[in-house]
Scaffold this active site. Structure first.
Site, mmCIF file in Angstrom:
data_model
loop_
_atom_site.group_PDB
_atom_site.id
_atom_site.type_symbol
_atom_site.label_atom_id
_atom_site.label_comp_id
_atom_site.label_asym_id
_atom_site.label_seq_id
_atom_site.Cartn_x
_atom_site.Cartn_y
_atom_site.Cartn_z
ATOM 1 N N SER A 130 1.003 -1.148 0.168
ATOM 2 C CA SER A 130 0.316 -0.146 0.174
ATOM 3 C C SER A 130 0.527 1.445 0.006
ATOM 4 O O SER A 130 1.633 1.027 1.073
ATOM 5 C CB SER A 130 -0.873 -0.095 0.852
ATOM 6 O OG SER A 130 -1.831 1.525 1.200
ATOM 7 N N LYS A 184 -4.878 -7.398 3.719
ATOM 8 C CA LYS A 184 -4.200 -5.776 2.701
ATOM 9 C C LYS A 184 -6.309 -5.362 2.201
ATOM 10 O O LYS A 184 -6.541 -4.001 2.311
ATOM 11 C CB LYS A 184 -3.115 -5.918 1.314
ATOM 12 C CG LYS A 184 -3.875 -5.058 0.035
ATOM 13 C CD LYS A 184 -3.060 -3.705 0.476
ATOM 14 C CE LYS A 184 -3.259 -2.639 -0.259
ATOM 15 N NZ LYS A 184 -3.973 -2.509 -1.199
ATOM 16 N N HIS A 187 -7.131 -4.178 4.819
ATOM 17 C CA HIS A 187 -6.772 -1.944 4.901
ATOM 18 C C HIS A 187 -7.377 -1.646 4.097
ATOM 19 O O HIS A 187 -8.257 -0.390 4.209
ATOM 20 C CB HIS A 187 -5.547 -2.377 4.499
ATOM 21 C CG HIS A 187 -4.948 -1.102 3.434
ATOM 22 N ND1 HIS A 187 -5.134 -0.576 2.388
ATOM 23 C CD2 HIS A 187 -4.171 -0.243 4.383
ATOM 24 C CE1 HIS A 187 -4.573 0.822 2.638
ATOM 25 N NE2 HIS A 187 -3.722 0.955 4.161
ATOM 26 N N ASN A 188 -8.008 -1.756 2.404
ATOM 27 C CA ASN A 188 -8.977 -1.438 2.064
ATOM 28 C C ASN A 188 -10.182 -0.550 1.783
ATOM 29 O O ASN A 188 -10.687 0.477 2.071
ATOM 30 C CB ASN A 188 -8.628 -2.232 0.157
ATOM 31 C CG ASN A 188 -7.049 -1.942 -0.513
ATOM 32 O OD1 ASN A 188 -6.313 -1.465 0.216
ATOM 33 N ND2 ASN A 188 -7.051 -1.967 -1.689
ATOM 34 N N GLU A 191 -9.729 1.671 4.110
ATOM 35 C CA GLU A 191 -9.572 3.499 3.227
ATOM 36 C C GLU A 191 -11.173 3.300 2.510
ATOM 37 O O GLU A 191 -11.249 4.988 2.656
ATOM 38 C CB GLU A 191 -8.911 2.236 2.079
ATOM 39 C CG GLU A 191 -8.399 3.557 0.962
ATOM 40 C CD GLU A 191 -7.421 2.998 0.059
ATOM 41 O OE1 GLU A 191 -6.861 2.630 -0.293
ATOM 42 O OE2 GLU A 191 -7.837 3.120 -1.114
HETATM 43 C C1 6PG Z 1 -3.453 1.080 -1.547
HETATM 44 C C2 6PG Z 1 -4.819 0.934 -2.143
HETATM 45 C C3 6PG Z 1 -5.113 0.733 -3.599
HETATM 46 C C4 6PG Z 1 -5.984 0.389 -4.076
HETATM 47 C C5 6PG Z 1 -6.851 2.196 -4.803
HETATM 48 C C6 6PG Z 1 -7.839 1.849 -5.573
HETATM 49 O O1 6PG Z 1 -3.316 0.900 -0.632
HETATM 50 O O2 6PG Z 1 -2.685 1.635 -2.504
HETATM 51 O O3 6PG Z 1 -5.647 0.514 -1.602
HETATM 52 O O4 6PG Z 1 -4.261 -0.541 -3.225
HETATM 53 O O5 6PG Z 1 -6.161 -0.025 -5.278
HETATM 54 O O6 6PG Z 1 -7.070 3.257 -3.523
HETATM 55 O O7 6PG Z 1 -8.698 0.636 -4.873
HETATM 56 P P1 6PG Z 1 -10.058 1.464 -5.797
HETATM 57 O O8 6PG Z 1 -10.605 1.942 -7.158
HETATM 58 O O9 6PG Z 1 -10.951 0.457 -5.269
HETATM 59 O O10 6PG Z 1 -11.033 2.310 -5.398
#
Ligand code: 6PG
Length: 474
Positions: A130, A184, A187-188, A191
Site C-alpha cells: 500500500s 490488505k 486495509h482497503n 480506506e
Molecule cells: C493502496 C490502495 C490501492 C487501491 C486503490 C484503488 O493501498 O495503495 O488501496 O491498493 O487499489 O486505492 O482502489 P479502488 O479503485 O477500489 O478505490
C-alpha cells in the site's frame, strides 16, 4: 544473455513494479525485471543508476539471470493474468523457488495458488503493498503472509524497502496462508470507509455550513495538525486548493460525482457476511459508491425532490466545525474498530495467527490509511492481544463515549437537512448497538419461531424452545 546473477526478479514493469524495483535497487539489491512490453523493459534499463538492474522481455533469460533458489515478485493486475504468469514461469522454476504476488488478489485465489504450487515444491506468497506509486518508490507499507520459512528468506529485503516510522519498518509477517492479502483487503475496506466519512464531512460543511473551498482547505489542514492527523485528511485538504487546469476555478468543482471501485472494499463486505463479523461502516461506503454511480437516475429523481420541505437554519460555522471534527475522529476510531475486529475473527476462522498489534503498527506509515491514531491503536492491542473490540480499550472507550455526543448532533443535522450520511450513521448505530445490553432481537427470534418453527433460547432457563404460536391469522 546476462552474466550477473540477480538477487530478485520482478514480473510486471508498470508504474508500481518499476518503482518497487528502483526502491530495491536503491537499497542495494540487484533485480532482474521482466515484461512483455519492450517499452517498459527499455524504460527500466534506462533508469538503472546503481548498475544493479537488468530488464528482459525474454522470460527464459530473465529466469536464468536469477540467483537460486529464486525469489520472483509479481506486480501484475489481479485475476487471470496472475495465473497466466505463474503458468509461464512454472516450467522454468525448481523446488524451493518463491513466487510472491504483490497485487491486490482475492485471498481465496491466493490460497488456491499456495496449495497448487506447494504440490510442485514451490512457495507462493500473497503480499499486500500500500502507498500508491510514491509509496512503492520510496517506502510502502508491506503486508506479507504465507509460509514462514519463505518469509524469512525475504524479510530483510522487505524491511529495507518498506516505509519507516521511528526507524521501525512498516512491514512484518501477517500470518499463515493468504493472511497478507487478507490484511490488505481489510486495509482497503477501512480506506473506503474513511474516504466515505471524509466525503460526508465535505458534504455537510459545504452544503449546510456554506464553507468555500478555501475554508474547507483550512479546516482539513488544521485538523491534520491535531488528533485527525492522517494521509487521507492531508490529501483532502490539498484537493480543495488544486486549480482546474482550464482556469475555470477549483478542480474539485468539475469532477463528476460518481465514485468508481476495483472491488476490494466489496470483497471485505462479502467476507464479513460469510464469517459473520459486522462492519457496517465499510458496507455503507461500498453501497454509497454504487449509489453514486446511479447518476442518471439521481438526476431524474432530484427533479421530484428539490428539498422544498427542508427549512434550513443558518448554522454557527464554528460550532459546526467543532462538532464535525469530533464526529469524524470518533467515526475513524469506530471504523478501525470494525476492521480490526473482523481481522481478529478472520484470523481464527482461517487459522492465520495474525497479530493485530503488528498489523496496526505496520499501518502507521507508508499506506493509504496511515494515521497518528494508529500509534494508540497499536498500544491498545499490545496491552491486550485478545481485545474483542477497540472501542473497549481504555485508550478509546472514553473518547468514543464523548465523541458520540457530537456525532449524534451532526447526524441530527444531516437528517434535518436531507444530507445523506450513511457512513457516520453506520458508525453511530454500531456504537449504540455494541454498547446495548439489550437489543430487540428477541422479537426476531419470536417471529422466526412463529412462521418457521426455528426455535429460540430463553432468558430464564437453558435449552432450545418452540412454541405453538396463536396462528389465528392464517
Ligand atoms: C493502496 C490502495 C490501492 C487501491 C486503490 C484503488 O493501498 O495503495 O488501496 O491498493 O487499489 O486505492 O482502489 P479502488 O479503485 O477500489 O478505490
Amino acid at each position: 544473455m546476462s552474466e550477473q546473477q540477480y538477487n530478485y526478479g520482478m514480473v510486471g514493469l508498470g508504474t508500481m513494479g518499476c518503482n518497487l524495483v528502483l526502491n530495491m535497487s536503491d537499497k542495494g539489491f540487484s533485480v532482474a525485471g521482466y515484461d512483455k512490453d519492450p517499452k517498459k523493459v527499455d524504460t527500466l534499463n534506462g533508469l538503472d543508476v546503481h548498475n544493479n538492474i537488468e530488464a528482459f522481455n525474454d522470460i527464459h533469460a530473465f529466469v536464468q539471470a536469477l540467483q537460486t533458489p529464486r525469489t520472483i515478485l509479481l506486480l501484475v493486475p489481479a485475476g487471470p493474468i496472475v495465473d497466466a504468469v505463474i503458468n509461464e514461469l512454472k516450467p522454468l522454476l525448481q523446488a524451493e523457488d518463491i513466487i510472491i504476488d504483490c497485487g491486490n488478489s482475492h485471498f481465496t485465489d491466493t490460497q488456491t495458488r499456495i496449495d497448487a504450487l506447494a504440490k510442485e515444491g514451490l512457495h507462493f506468497m500473497g503480499l499486500g503493498v500500500s502507498g500508491g506509486e510514491t509509496g512503492a518508490r520510496f517506502g510502502p507499507s508491506i503486508m506479507p503472509g504465507g509460509d514462514l520459512k519463505a518469509y524469512n528468506r525475504i524479510s530483510s529485503m522487505l524491511d529495507a524497502v518498506a516505509a519507516k516510522v521511528n526507524d521501525e519498518p512498516c512491514t512484518a509477517y501477517m500470518g499463515k496462508g493468504a493472511a497478507g492479502h487478507y490484511v490488505k483487503m481489510v486495509h482497503n475496506g477501512i480506506e473506503y470507509a474513511l474516504m466515505q466519512l471524509l466525503a460526508e464531512t465535505y458534504h455537510i460543511l459545504k452544503v449546510h455550513g456554506g464553507l468555500t473551498n478555501e475554508e474547507l482547505h483550512d479546516t482539513f489542514d488544521s485538523w491534520n495538525k491535531g488528533r485527525l492527523q492522517s494521509f487521507l485528511v492531508e490529501i483532502t485538504a490539498a484537493v480543495f486548493t488544486q486549480p482546474d487546469e482550464e482556469g475555470k476555478g477549483m478542480l474539485i468543482d468539475f469532477i463528476a460525482d460518481t465514485a468508481h471501485q476495483k472491488g476490494t472494499g466489496a470483497w471485505m463486505s462479502q467476507d464479513a457476511m460469510r464469517i459473520q463479523s459486522p462492519i457496517p461502516a465499510i458496507d455503507a461506503a461500498v453501497t454509497q459508491r454504487i449509489l453514486s454511480s446511479l447518476k442518471q437516475q439521481r438526476v431524474v429523481a432530484a427533479r421530484f425532490f428539490n428539498k422544498e420541505n427542508v427549512v434550513e437554519a443558518a448554522p454557527n460555522k464554528e460550532t459546526l466545525i467543532l462538532d464535525v471534527e469530533a464526529a469524524l475522529y470518533t467515526s475513524f476510531i469506530i471504523t478501525y474498530a470494525q476492521g480490526l475486529a473482523m481481522l481478529q475473527q478472520a484470523s481464527t476462522t482461517y487459522k492465520y495467527e495474525t497479530d493485530i498489534a503488528v498489523v496496526a503498527s505496520i499501518w502507521r506509515g507508508g499506506c493509504i490509511i496511515r494515521a497518528a491514531l494508529l500509534k494508540e491503536i497499536t498500544e491498545a492491542f499490545r496491552k491486550d492481544d485478545k481485545l474483542a473490540n477497540l472501542m473497549l480499550a481504555e485508550e478509546f472507550s472514553e473518547q468514543v463515549k464523548t465523541g458520540s455526543i457530537a456525532l449524534r448532533r451532526v447526524l441530527q443535522k444531516g437528517l434535518q437537512y436531507a444530507i445523506p450520511m450513511p457512513g457516520f450513521s453506520a458508525c453511530l448505530n454500531y456504537y449504540d448497538s455494541y454498547f446495548s445490553e439489550w437489543l430487540p432481537a428477541n422479537l426476531i427470534q419470536a417471529q422466526r419461531d412463529f412462521f418457521g418453527a426455528h426455535t429460540y433460547e430463553r432468558t430464564d432457563k437453558e435449552g432450545t424452545f418452540h412454541t405453538n404460536w396463536n396462528q389465528t391469522i392464517y
